[in-house]
Design a protein around this motif. Structure first.
Motif, PDB file in Angstrom:
ATOM      1  N   ALA A 179       0.862  -1.187   0.000  1.00 18.80           N
ATOM      2  CA  ALA A 179       0.000   0.000   0.000  1.00 18.80           C
ATOM      3  C   ALA A 179       0.898   1.236   0.000  1.00 18.80           C
ATOM      4  O   ALA A 179       1.975   1.225   0.592  1.00 18.80           O
ATOM      5  CB  ALA A 179      -0.922   0.021   1.219  1.00 18.80           C
ATOM      6  N   ILE A 180       0.450   2.285  -0.678  1.00 20.27           N
ATOM      7  CA  ILE A 180       1.199   3.533  -0.748  1.00 20.27           C
ATOM      8  C   ILE A 180       0.276   4.691  -0.382  1.00 20.27           C
ATOM      9  O   ILE A 180      -0.793   4.857  -0.985  1.00 20.27           O
ATOM     10  CB  ILE A 180       1.773   3.779  -2.163  1.00 20.27           C
ATOM     11  CG1 ILE A 180       2.752   2.677  -2.549  1.00 20.27           C
ATOM     12  CG2 ILE A 180       2.454   5.156  -2.239  1.00 20.27           C
ATOM     13  CD1 ILE A 180       3.208   2.742  -4.008  1.00 20.27           C
ATOM     14  N   GLN A 190      -5.347  -4.843  -5.744  1.00 25.15           N
ATOM     15  CA  GLN A 190      -5.039  -6.251  -5.479  1.00 25.15           C
ATOM     16  C   GLN A 190      -3.563  -6.472  -5.159  1.00 25.15           C
ATOM     17  O   GLN A 190      -3.212  -7.286  -4.286  1.00 25.15           O
ATOM     18  CB  GLN A 190      -5.451  -7.108  -6.683  1.00 25.15           C
ATOM     19  CG  GLN A 190      -6.959  -7.214  -6.874  1.00 25.15           C
ATOM     20  CD  GLN A 190      -7.520  -6.024  -7.642  1.00 25.15           C
ATOM     21  OE1 GLN A 190      -6.798  -5.092  -8.006  1.00 25.15           O
ATOM     22  NE2 GLN A 190      -8.829  -6.063  -7.892  1.00 25.15           N
ATOM     23  N   GLN A 191      -2.679  -5.775  -5.887  1.00 27.71           N
ATOM     24  CA  GLN A 191      -1.251  -5.928  -5.627  1.00 27.71           C
ATOM     25  C   GLN A 191      -0.705  -4.793  -4.757  1.00 27.71           C
ATOM     26  O   GLN A 191       0.046  -5.034  -3.823  1.00 27.71           O
ATOM     27  CB  GLN A 191      -0.484  -5.992  -6.954  1.00 27.71           C
ATOM     28  CG  GLN A 191      -0.750  -7.254  -7.747  1.00 27.71           C
ATOM     29  CD  GLN A 191      -0.076  -7.234  -9.099  1.00 27.71           C
ATOM     30  OE1 GLN A 191      -0.646  -6.776 -10.084  1.00 27.71           O
ATOM     31  NE2 GLN A 191       1.156  -7.727  -9.161  1.00 27.71           N
ATOM     32  N   ILE A 192      -1.085  -3.573  -5.103  1.00 28.92           N
ATOM     33  CA  ILE A 192      -0.675  -2.415  -4.301  1.00 28.92           C
ATOM     34  C   ILE A 192      -1.861  -1.450  -4.202  1.00 28.92           C
ATOM     35  O   ILE A 192      -2.427  -1.039  -5.222  1.00 28.92           O
ATOM     36  CB  ILE A 192       0.531  -1.673  -4.922  1.00 28.92           C
ATOM     37  CG1 ILE A 192       1.745  -2.605  -5.048  1.00 28.92           C
ATOM     38  CG2 ILE A 192       0.890  -0.456  -4.067  1.00 28.92           C
ATOM     39  CD1 ILE A 192       2.971  -1.943  -5.665  1.00 28.92           C
ATOM     40  N   ALA A 193      -2.237  -1.117  -2.983  1.00 28.64           N
ATOM     41  CA  ALA A 193      -3.291  -0.130  -2.756  1.00 28.64           C
ATOM     42  C   ALA A 193      -2.681   1.272  -2.773  1.00 28.64           C
ATOM     43  O   ALA A 193      -1.495   1.450  -2.514  1.00 28.64           O
ATOM     44  CB  ALA A 193      -3.970  -0.386  -1.415  1.00 28.64           C
ATOM     45  N   VAL A 194      -3.501   2.270  -3.092  1.00 33.41           N
ATOM     46  CA  VAL A 194      -3.026   3.653  -3.182  1.00 33.41           C
ATOM     47  C   VAL A 194      -4.036   4.570  -2.504  1.00 33.41           C
ATOM     48  O   VAL A 194      -5.246   4.431  -2.687  1.00 33.41           O
ATOM     49  CB  VAL A 194      -2.824   4.096  -4.650  1.00 33.41           C
ATOM     50  CG1 VAL A 194      -2.347   5.549  -4.713  1.00 33.41           C
ATOM     51  CG2 VAL A 194      -1.833   3.186  -5.355  1.00 33.41           C
ATOM     52  N   THR A 214      -8.311   1.205  -2.419  1.00 31.83           N
ATOM     53  CA  THR A 214      -7.798   0.454  -1.261  1.00 31.83           C
ATOM     54  C   THR A 214      -8.732  -0.680  -0.852  1.00 31.83           C
ATOM     55  O   THR A 214      -8.479  -1.353   0.156  1.00 31.83           O
ATOM     56  CB  THR A 214      -7.590   1.374  -0.035  1.00 31.83           C
ATOM     57  OG1 THR A 214      -8.852   1.962   0.346  1.00 31.83           O
ATOM     58  CG2 THR A 214      -6.587   2.478  -0.322  1.00 31.83           C
ATOM     59  N   THR A 215      -9.810  -0.894  -1.612  1.00 33.89           N
ATOM     60  CA  THR A 215     -10.798  -1.908  -1.233  1.00 33.89           C
ATOM     61  C   THR A 215     -10.587  -3.158  -2.060  1.00 33.89           C
ATOM     62  O   THR A 215     -10.855  -3.187  -3.262  1.00 33.89           O
ATOM     63  CB  THR A 215     -12.235  -1.382  -1.447  1.00 33.89           C
ATOM     64  OG1 THR A 215     -12.388  -0.151  -0.723  1.00 33.89           O
ATOM     65  CG2 THR A 215     -13.254  -2.391  -0.959  1.00 33.89           C
ATOM     66  N   ARG A 216     -10.093  -4.189  -1.425  1.00 36.42           N
ATOM     67  CA  ARG A 216      -9.811  -5.459  -2.137  1.00 36.42           C
ATOM     68  C   ARG A 216     -11.102  -6.220  -2.419  1.00 36.42           C
ATOM     69  O   ARG A 216     -12.023  -6.187  -1.624  1.00 36.42           O
ATOM     70  CB  ARG A 216      -8.878  -6.335  -1.288  1.00 36.42           C
ATOM     71  CG  ARG A 216      -7.443  -5.821  -1.259  1.00 36.42           C
ATOM     72  CD  ARG A 216      -6.641  -6.580  -0.245  1.00 36.42           C
ATOM     73  NE  ARG A 216      -5.213  -6.267  -0.346  1.00 36.42           N
ATOM     74  CZ  ARG A 216      -4.327  -6.551   0.581  1.00 36.42           C
ATOM     75  NH1 ARG A 216      -4.695  -7.152   1.696  1.00 36.42           N
ATOM     76  NH2 ARG A 216      -3.069  -6.246   0.418  1.00 36.42           N
TER      77      ARG A 216
END
Length: 325
Positions: A238-239, A263-267, A323-325
């Motif tokens: 996450a960033i 899914q791989q990196i949230a922002v 940010t919601t998977r």
């Protein structure tokens, strides 16, 4: 019979000029000294009514040139509109202005013939000192400096709440991407991120704190930091970017690399500029217009020689698809 300003100054133990600035709520006087002046004025019966307020006809909306770039304009344009909403019904001219470092800053400010100054966002300490020395009512928005009233969003609480929410969602390696820490708001946003990690019993990982190098534009700066993170053994999952403009650039570049968000990196970002909602960006909502309104109200209080105090505006996390998977 009321006492003179000279007698009041002698009673406080300061100069007549200091008493005058304190009573007019001008800069260059510490809060402690200002309080002593008013306490003695009340005790000795000094006639505060003699300080007739001068009407404000023109207010300078002072911005650094970096805040006139496209990445910063959505935020500061909304602040300006809030200030203008107060000025227009009162017949006050609000004049946006950016100083040029190539000539005398004092002369540039004097030529504007403004009655008061709204200093907005980051300004070099030297510029602030010159503006403060003019002796005009002056308020800071999205900034802070000793001896000057200010209006700010709760930057620290915003990133603290955002980081805590990402931790609660199960993100483990949360990175923080920021611009220059010379900016008051950015320093507090970074501190809130660190505080949330500490509260969760985690130590901040220096490898997950990215600083956009000076001299690079936003796209090149984001590219520089992302290249380092993505090449690492344990890239972030996450960033958090220091503002929405930066977060939107992170989104664009991650997707250009084929990286799925979230899914791989949230922002996530900060400010809730209009394009953040269109992009489905999780962010911290700041009422930018309210900052401008509050700043103008402070200036009006200063012009009327009324006491004013710093204003801290609440913020809130807006969770969206990024940010919601």
């Amino acid at each position: 019979m009321t006492i003179s300003m000279r007698a009041l100054a002698a009673a406080v133990g300061v100069s007549v000029g200091t008493v005058s600035r304190a009573l007019k709520h001008q800069g260059g006087v510490s809060p402690e000294t200002r309080q002593r002046v008013f306490q003695q004025a009340a005790a000795l019966g000094y006639d505060l009514g003699r300080l007739e307020p001068a009407p404000l006809r023109k207010v300078l909306f002072l911005l650094h040139s970096q805040h006139t770039r496209s990445s910063a304009l959505p935020f500061y344009s909304a602040v300006e509109q809030g200030a203008r909403d107060v000025c227009t019904p009162m017949g006050i001219e609000l004049q946006p202005f950016t100083v040029k470092p190539s000539s005398s800053i004092r002369r540039q400010l004097l030529l504007q013939e403004a009655d008061a100054i709204l200093a907005v966002g980051f300004l070099e300490p030297e510029t602030l000192a010159i503006a403060q020395a003019l002796g005009k009512p002056m308020t800071l928005i999205d900034s802070s400096a000793p001896g000057l009233p200010s209006v700010n969003p709760d930057n620290l609480a915003g990133t603290q709440a955002l980081t805590a929410q990402l931790l609660a969602q199960g993100y483990q390696r949360i990175a923080f991407l920021c611009g220059s820490l010379a900016h008051y708001s950015i320093r507090l946003r970074e501190r809130g991120y660190r505080q949330a990690l500490f509260n969760a019993g985690r130590l901040a990982d220096p490898a997950l704190e990215g600083l956009i190098p000076p001299g690079l534009d936003l796209a090149a700066g984001v590219q520089h930091v992302l290249r380092q993170w993505l090449a690492g053994i344990n890239p972030p999952d996450a960033i958090i970017a220091y503002n929405d403009a930066c977060a939107l650039e992170v989104l664009r570049q991650l997707r250009s690399h084929g990286i799925r968000v979230p899914q791989q990196i949230a922002v996530a970002g900060f400010d809730n500029i209009p394009s953040a909602a269109d992009a489905g960006l999780t962010t911290v909502a700041v009422d930018q217009a309210a900052l401008g309104i509050s700043g103008m109200r402070q200036l009006l209080e200063l012009a009327r020689h009324q006491a004013t105090r710093d204003s801290l505006h609440a913020v809130r996390v807006l969770q969206r698809a990024s940010t919601t998977r």
